[in-house]
Write an enzyme that holds these catalytic residues in place. Structure first.
Site: not given
Ligand code: BGC
Length: 840
Positions: A235
């Site tokens: 993530d």
């Molecule tokens: C989220 C993810 C997301 C990623 C990219 C994170 O804050 O938990 O679900 O895909 O950011 O934007």
């Protein structure tokens, strides 16, 4: 080049061996926020990823980029229809191709463990089986058109509070049977090409580690046991280590180009801490992803050759269909719904969400919509011209005022309208600036590399007599003055954490009340901001300037709305949550409707017996007046086609055939998991396998509306259920290999209209063995029948639903005994039963 000629794994492995270590390691960290690195020597072009799952946001290379905004995932799940989810996946694929995106960061298959979870709207259901069915279909839709899915967030990241630090503590059975289950099933059914490791960590009794380092779950379970051959992607900014994450099974650090791998990983390989073949394996996994998505040797893929350059009516139509199909009729006394437009003369449309609908949840899933159809517009367009539509807010439910209007702002240097921003470097030299024409000065990416400070200046002119409220919102290190006086400052030195807890777009606010008498008042505001450094994300500053002019109190607004309701043929009250309530980055503190909405509804119900209450929310909110509402409709966060979808439903042009994918509590004190605050860094999943409706059944509590509930426009009589192969033991070889049972259910549409029914099957396992839920959702099928006709539903019940994870043998096992399969309209409306036994 044809697909057949693409290099296979052996050829890729050979090419990878030919690369030097630095070149290989370079491929393991993103090239930017949304792109992976390219490597011509491997034939690898840059793979582009983008969020999901309310649409495809794109890379925001163009700040004006917009896109299709779908209903939030829980609305899709409420349709209980895999075919619909697959079609939406296909639409996302087309949108991704249009935006040059190869992998959509969706679907999210975490569970709605607690109603307060900030990302509740972004998850499908509180039930693992429903979640898996919908998610697998969406993956098939995406990948069938050559666009990758990224299944997230692996695993047990079911709440937001302290999400980068907490460990979810679960026993192994709970992990396997509940939280890993959707990941396992989607991988088996639809084979997503990538998986995202969560921010949070897991303590499963054998190991406690952040998910980016969890070797037991990433390497042993996901990769070895389940055979996942693609990359595990971190993530965003989740990776905090070099060796532990590299050994733990993570394959790609996002975003880049900076991060904890790079040179540090090269050194760890040279020192023997990380075997080089592990690096090779990570590169191979990334190359496979590129091969799937057509980024290897610019190959031909399954992609349609021509993608319409802009979204069109057909795509809008599908978004509208999802919003109507997911809408849930919770109550419909005396068949108040649907309305017949010809008999109406006036409609009062009331409520804070009637005038400012909440169309999508906040956070990384946010999509700047290509168009939006508010409720007011959709209804106006659908109602016959002679029907009067009176719209009243009935009190504000937002704490944040609207952004200040440009008309009130004056650039102090030029006297023209606007907000002046001056940029300073680290020596305090003025190096640039710009004039902004609205109250939102959140510069995300617009800050030049040399800028260290941004100073905003404007003069706000307030004309109207009364008390005005100015609100300033800032994060990080800042100072605010009004007419030269210090009014607020901040010294928060955190960096990327301000992105991860969403405070960059949801900053704390300072209220400045200004009293205006007969003469206008001018207030000189200066906001001095230090640029927030974030590592891999963009550097940014955030400042919001909001303004509430003097106006009626909420109770005055309610009185006005109630008066309008009293004289209308029908009152439609739209209540719900908003962007201050449901978002990634934080959890809710309770499940009440914000503001004075309960008072509003109660008073409208008393004023007009023909009142329809519409709930515009993704996650459960308490509806203490529900029993008095003749018609009650859950309309979700409905996406861009909100207004058209609501009109279709209210006026009977489409059947709202949704069923709740979660349980709606009647009282806050009944909620099985009322909060998700970590205690000493631990979120304890003490309820074990009894998640969601299973908890309610175990406690014997009556919710406001049970899991699976939804009325639609017609009535159903359940006639019979048959189990063509009555003995499970014969069809359930261990472990997941058995494909389960088929139930044949006969039912009749006894109502006056054609309709769609979700036939639900629940399994009651024997209760004399290991601790098991009272009832589990075991399968479902969606059928359609004309009025007065009979229809047959075939419901597949997978073998796995009979099984438990046996920690002693580390394998699945079907406890012997008598199992009852119950068939009905919801988890609490079960009408038919059939028994089956499993042998030892
Ligand atoms: C989220 C993810 C997301 C990623 C990219 C994170 O804050 O938990 O679900 O895909 O950011 O934007």
């Amino acid at each position: 080049m044809s697909r057949a000629a693409l290099p296979d794994d052996a050829e890729l492995a050979c090419r990878i061996k030919g690369l030097d270590l630095e070149s290989k390691v370079r491929l393991l960290t993103g090239a930017s926020l949304w792109r992976l690195p390219a490597e011509p020597r491997l034939g690898l072009a840059a793979v582009t990823v983008s969020d999901g799952p309310q649409g495809v946001r794109g890379t925001l290379d163009d700040p004006d980029e917009t896109g299709l905004l779908a209903p939030a995932p829980s609305a899709l799940a409420a349709a209980w229809d895999a075919d619909l989810a697959e079609r939406l996946g296909e639409l996302f694929a087309v949108e991704a191709l249009r935006k040059g995106v190869d992998v959509v960061l969706a679907p999210a298959v975490n569970l709605q463990r607690t109603p307060v979870a900030g990302r509740h709207f972004e998850y499908f259901s509180e039930d693992p089986l429903l979640t898996a069915r919908v998610a697998a279909a969406m993956v098939r839709g995406l990948q069938g058109r050559g666009v990758g899915a990224c299944l997230k967030h692996f695993v047990a990241n079911d709440s937001e509070t302290d999400r980068t630090r907490y460990r979810a503590r679960l026993d192994e059975r709970t992990l396997r049977e509940v939280y890993l289950a959707p990941f396992e099933q989607v991988l088996a059914e639809a084979g997503p090409w990538s998986v995202m490791a969560a921010y949070s960590g897991v303590d499963d009794g054998t190991r406690s580690a952040p998910m980016t380092e969890h070797a037991r779950l990433l390497r042993e379970v996901l990769k070895q046991e389940w055979g996942f051959a693609g990359p595990v992607v971190s993530d965003w900014s989740a990776t905090a280590s070099t060796v532990a994450s590299a050994l733990g099974g993570l394959d790609l650090v996002m975003p880049g180009p900076h991060g904890p791998w790079g040179e540090a990983l090269v050194a760890a390989v040279r020192s023997g801490e990380v075997p080089e073949q592990l690096v090779d394996d990570k590169v191979l996994r990334l190359a496979r992803l590129a091969r799937h998505t057509g980024r290897l040797e610019e190959a031909e893929t399954l992609r349609p050759s021509a993608v319409p350059p802009v979204p069109g009516p057909e795509e809008f139509g599908l978004l509208r269909e999802v919003a109507t199909r997911g809408a849930v009729v919770l109550r419909n006394e005396r068949d108040l719904l649907p309305l017949s437009p010809q008999t109406l003369t006036s409609v009062a449309l009331i409520g804070p969400n009637a005038v400012a609908p909440y169309l999508q949840g906040g956070g990384s899933a946010f999509v700047p919509a290509v168009r939006t159809v508010p409720f007011t517009e959709g209804l106006r367009a659908a109602l016959p011209e002679q029907v009067r539509l009176n719209v009243h807010r009935g009190g504000d439910s937002r704490r944040r005022a609207p952004y200040v209007s440009l008309d009130l702002l004056t650039d102090p240097d030029t006297g023209e309208s606007g907000l002046r921003a001056d940029f300073f470097d680290s020596d305090g030299n003025l190096i640039g600036g710009e004039v902004r024409r609205d109250g939102d000065w959140s510069a995300y990416g617009a800050v030049t590399p040399a800028t260290r400070r941004v100073v905003l200046r404007t003069v706000v002119t307030l004309n109207e007599p009364g008390t005005h409220r100015l609100q300033v919102g800032c994060v990080g290190r800042f100072r605010v003055t009004a007419d030269g006086d210090d009014v607020w400052s901040g010294d928060d030195d955190r960096g990327v954490e301000l992105v991860l807890d969403s405070s960059h777009h949801h900053p704390p606010l300072k209220d400045i009340d200004v009293h205006v008498g007969d003469e206008p008042r001018r207030v000189a505001l200066v906001v001095d901001l230090t640029v927030v450094e974030t590592g891999g994300h963009n550097r940014f500053v955030t400042a919001q300037l909001r303004h509430a002019p003097p106006g009626p109190t909420p109770y005055e607004e309610i009185a006005e709305a109630v008066a309008a309701a009293a004289i209308a043929d029908v009152a439609v009250v739209v209540v719900g949550t908003n962007e201050e309530v449901e978002s990634e980055g934080w959890d809710r503190t309770g499940i009440d409707l914000p503001g004075h909405q309960n008072d509003l509804v109660r008073q409208v119900l008393a004023a007009n017996p023909r009142t329809i209450v519409v709930v515009n929310a993704g996650a459960p909110v308490l509806l203490p007046w529900a029993d008095e509402a003749p018609a009650l409709l859950w309309a979700w966060l409905p996406g861009q086609e909100a207004g058209h979808a609501l009109a279709d439903v209210l006026l009977g042009r489409a059947e709202p055939s949704g069923r709740l994918p979660w349980t709606l509590p009647a009282r806050a004190e009944d909620v099985p998991v009322p909060d998700a605050r970590p205690r000493d860094g631990i979120v304890d999943y003490a309820e074990g396998v009894h998640v969601g409706h299973r908890s309610w059944d175990r406690a014997g509590l009556e919710p406001a509306f049970p899991f699976g509930h939804g009325l639609g426009w017609t009535h159903w009589s359940y006639e019979s259920v048959a189990l063509p192969e009555p003995s499970v033991s014969a069809t359930l070889p261990s472990p997941a290999g058995g494909d389960g049972l088929k139930l044949i259910v006969e039912l009749t549409n006894t109502g006056p209209r054609a309709g769609r029914e979700v036939v639900q099957v629940y399994l009651e396992p024997p209760q004399d063995g290991p601790d098991r839920p009272v009832r589990l959702l075991a399968g479902f099928a969606t059928v359609h029948a004309e009025a007065g006709t009979r229809v047959t539903a075939e419901v597949h019940v997978p073998a796995r639903i009979f099984q438990i994870w046996d920690t002693a043998t580390q394998d699945w096992h079907t406890p012997p005994g008598r199992y009852r399969l119950l068939v009905g309209r919801s988890s609490r409306d079960l009408r038919l039963a059939v028994d089956t036994t499993t042998g030892p």
